[in-house]
Scaffold this motif. Structure first.
Motif, PDB file in Angstrom:
ATOM      1  N   VAL A  73     -76.828 -31.733  58.559  1.00  0.00           N
ATOM      2  CA  VAL A  73     -78.177 -32.204  58.862  1.00  0.00           C
ATOM      3  C   VAL A  73     -78.664 -31.431  60.076  1.00  0.00           C
ATOM      4  O   VAL A  73     -77.865 -30.967  60.901  1.00  0.00           O
ATOM      5  N   VAL A  74     -79.977 -31.264  60.193  1.00  0.00           N
ATOM      6  CA  VAL A  74     -80.567 -30.547  61.310  1.00  0.00           C
ATOM      7  C   VAL A  74     -81.108 -31.556  62.319  1.00  0.00           C
ATOM      8  O   VAL A  74     -81.769 -32.531  61.956  1.00  0.00           O
ATOM      9  N   LYS A  75     -80.797 -31.341  63.589  1.00  0.00           N
ATOM     10  CA  LYS A  75     -81.312 -32.200  64.659  1.00  0.00           C
ATOM     11  C   LYS A  75     -82.716 -31.752  65.062  1.00  0.00           C
ATOM     12  O   LYS A  75     -83.016 -30.558  64.974  1.00  0.00           O
ATOM     13  N   PRO A  76     -83.588 -32.673  65.506  1.00  0.00           N
ATOM     14  CA  PRO A  76     -83.310 -34.098  65.673  1.00  0.00           C
ATOM     15  C   PRO A  76     -83.087 -34.799  64.334  1.00  0.00           C
ATOM     16  O   PRO A  76     -83.806 -34.547  63.361  1.00  0.00           O
ATOM     17  N   VAL A  77     -82.091 -35.650  64.324  1.00  0.00           N
ATOM     18  CA  VAL A  77     -81.637 -36.266  63.079  1.00  0.00           C
ATOM     19  C   VAL A  77     -82.594 -37.359  62.639  1.00  0.00           C
ATOM     20  O   VAL A  77     -82.990 -38.220  63.439  1.00  0.00           O
ATOM     21  N   ARG A 113     -62.691 -26.152  61.405  1.00  0.00           N
ATOM     22  CA  ARG A 113     -61.659 -25.296  60.831  1.00  0.00           C
ATOM     23  C   ARG A 113     -60.260 -25.822  61.128  1.00  0.00           C
ATOM     24  O   ARG A 113     -59.372 -25.787  60.263  1.00  0.00           O
ATOM     25  N   SER A 114     -60.053 -26.316  62.342  1.00  0.00           N
ATOM     26  CA  SER A 114     -58.743 -26.851  62.702  1.00  0.00           C
ATOM     27  C   SER A 114     -58.412 -28.092  61.883  1.00  0.00           C
ATOM     28  O   SER A 114     -57.277 -28.258  61.420  1.00  0.00           O
ATOM     29  N   ILE A 115     -59.396 -28.956  61.697  1.00  0.00           N
ATOM     30  CA  ILE A 115     -59.174 -30.167  60.905  1.00  0.00           C
ATOM     31  C   ILE A 115     -58.844 -29.806  59.465  1.00  0.00           C
ATOM     32  O   ILE A 115     -57.959 -30.411  58.837  1.00  0.00           O
ATOM     33  N   ARG A 116     -59.539 -28.811  58.929  1.00  0.00           N
ATOM     34  CA  ARG A 116     -59.330 -28.426  57.538  1.00  0.00           C
ATOM     35  C   ARG A 116     -57.937 -27.843  57.271  1.00  0.00           C
ATOM     36  O   ARG A 116     -57.505 -27.751  56.130  1.00  0.00           O
ATOM     37  N   GLU A 117     -57.223 -27.474  58.310  1.00  0.00           N
ATOM     38  CA  GLU A 117     -55.863 -26.973  58.115  1.00  0.00           C
ATOM     39  C   GLU A 117     -54.917 -28.070  57.647  1.00  0.00           C
ATOM     40  O   GLU A 117     -53.902 -27.791  57.002  1.00  0.00           O
ATOM     41  N   THR A 118     -55.247 -29.324  57.957  1.00  0.00           N
ATOM     42  CA  THR A 118     -54.342 -30.423  57.635  1.00  0.00           C
ATOM     43  C   THR A 118     -55.005 -31.592  56.926  1.00  0.00           C
ATOM     44  O   THR A 118     -54.310 -32.490  56.448  1.00  0.00           O
ATOM     45  N   SER A 119     -56.340 -31.608  56.851  1.00  0.00           N
ATOM     46  CA  SER A 119     -57.020 -32.788  56.318  1.00  0.00           C
ATOM     47  C   SER A 119     -58.232 -32.393  55.482  1.00  0.00           C
ATOM     48  O   SER A 119     -58.900 -31.394  55.765  1.00  0.00           O
ATOM     49  N   GLN A 120     -58.515 -33.197  54.466  1.00  0.00           N
ATOM     50  CA  GLN A 120     -59.701 -33.028  53.632  1.00  0.00           C
ATOM     51  C   GLN A 120     -60.705 -34.145  53.869  1.00  0.00           C
ATOM     52  O   GLN A 120     -61.530 -34.443  53.009  1.00  0.00           O
ATOM     53  N   VAL A 121     -60.655 -34.775  55.046  1.00  0.00           N
ATOM     54  CA  VAL A 121     -61.614 -35.827  55.385  1.00  0.00           C
ATOM     55  C   VAL A 121     -63.033 -35.266  55.302  1.00  0.00           C
ATOM     56  O   VAL A 121     -63.279 -34.120  55.695  1.00  0.00           O
ATOM     57  N   PRO A 122     -63.986 -36.026  54.792  1.00  0.00           N
ATOM     58  CA  PRO A 122     -65.372 -35.541  54.729  1.00  0.00           C
ATOM     59  C   PRO A 122     -65.912 -35.199  56.119  1.00  0.00           C
ATOM     60  O   PRO A 122     -65.717 -35.957  57.071  1.00  0.00           O
ATOM     61  N   ILE A 123     -66.583 -34.059  56.220  1.00  0.00           N
ATOM     62  CA  ILE A 123     -67.147 -33.603  57.489  1.00  0.00           C
ATOM     63  C   ILE A 123     -68.622 -33.280  57.303  1.00  0.00           C
ATOM     64  O   ILE A 123     -68.991 -32.516  56.413  1.00  0.00           O
ATOM     65  N   LEU A 124     -69.444 -33.879  58.147  1.00  0.00           N
ATOM     66  CA  LEU A 124     -70.883 -33.639  58.145  1.00  0.00           C
ATOM     67  C   LEU A 124     -71.248 -32.980  59.472  1.00  0.00           C
ATOM     68  O   LEU A 124     -71.035 -33.557  60.538  1.00  0.00           O
ATOM     69  N   MET A 125     -71.767 -31.761  59.418  1.00  0.00           N
ATOM     70  CA  MET A 125     -72.134 -31.031  60.622  1.00  0.00           C
ATOM     71  C   MET A 125     -73.564 -31.350  61.022  1.00  0.00           C
ATOM     72  O   MET A 125     -74.424 -31.583  60.165  1.00  0.00           O
ATOM     73  N   MET A 126     -73.811 -31.328  62.335  1.00  0.00           N
ATOM     74  CA  MET A 126     -75.154 -31.529  62.867  1.00  0.00           C
ATOM     75  C   MET A 126     -75.534 -30.288  63.666  1.00  0.00           C
ATOM     76  O   MET A 126     -74.808 -29.881  64.582  1.00  0.00           O
ATOM     77  N   SER A 127     -76.648 -29.672  63.306  1.00  0.00           N
ATOM     78  CA  SER A 127     -77.065 -28.429  63.949  1.00  0.00           C
ATOM     79  C   SER A 127     -78.447 -28.578  64.558  1.00  0.00           C
ATOM     80  O   SER A 127     -79.357 -29.120  63.930  1.00  0.00           O
TER      81      SER A 127
END
Length: 235
Positions: A99-103, A65-79
């Motif tokens: 992506v879901v871990k284990p990756v 969320r903090s990054i999205r305030e200033t940047s549109q860089v691609p973000i891939l979450m790992m859960s």
């Protein structure tokens, strides 16, 4: 060389995954907690961020969320959780995919490549003639949908004259809708054309990206057709 930022607190995963991604030709910078990851994202020049959800100091969703305030860089979450709570929260926070871990490494690399293609596309002029992946050419135009304008040549979106900042995924999603105004697009179609999934993946990624897009261009602009998918309102 494509630069990735990997934010993962588990030392074994961080080291092994970083080395594996380097073997695929990526330059990998790592951080072990959320605060260091956020600092690295803000000060470094990275093409894509890999964020674990559960991080010490500052969790991955807050980092996103903090990054999205200033940047549109691609973000891939790992859960690491399979119940979907982290997935939904991450996508709502501005992540482009997960992506879901284990990756599974081949799956992860495929998702990374897909996100990078979207980001490259978002920096390249396109035309509306053949969907979100269309190249520049005579088909480029400024499309008007009420107070929403989509310049498919300059890849600019304006609402009531004001520029709308979209992530690469949100832009490709909007261009896919704009290429088929008034036509219902199934979630499976959007997964293939926007996310480059060769299979009918988790449709939540579509639903939540549509929600984010609605907040930016107007909730009434993208209509839900229950049991089928979504369409761009043309009036």
């Amino acid at each position: 060389m494509t630069s990735l930022l990997l934010v993962e607190d588990d030392t074994v995963i961080r080291t092994s995954l970083g080395m594996a991604l380097e073997r695929y030709g990526y330059r990998v910078t790592t951080a072990a907690d959320g605060l260091d990851g956020l600092e690295a994202a803000r000060t470094g020049d990275h093409d894509l961020l890999l964020l674990d959800v559960m991080l010490p100091g500052l969790d991955g969703i807050s980092v996103c969320r903090s990054i999205r305030e200033t940047s549109q860089v691609p973000i891939l979450m790992m859960s690491a959780r399979g119940d979907g709570l982290d997935i939904v929260a991450g996508l709502e926070g501005g992540a482009d995919d997960y992506v879901v871990k284990p990756v599974d490494l081949p799956v992860l690399v495929a998702r990374i490549r897909s996100l990078l293609r979207r980001a490259t596309f978002a920096r390249t002029p396109a035309g509306p003639g053949t969907g979100a992946g269309a190249g520049a050419g005579a088909g480029a135009a400024v499309l008007e949908f009420g107070d929403l304008s989509v310049d498919t040549g300059a890849l600019e979106v304006r609402r009531a004259g004001r520029r709308v900042e979209l992530s690469p995924t949100e832009l490709r999603l909007l261009l896919e809708f704009a290429a088929h105004p008034g036509i219902v697009l199934e979630r499976a179609t959007l997964l293939r054309n926007v996310w480059d999934y060769g299979w009918d993946g988790d449709s939540r990624v579509v639903d939540l990206c549509v929600q984010r897009l609605r907040r930016k261009i107007g909730a009434e602009r993208v209509e839900t057709v229950r049991g089928f998918g979504y369409k761009l309102a043309v009036t």
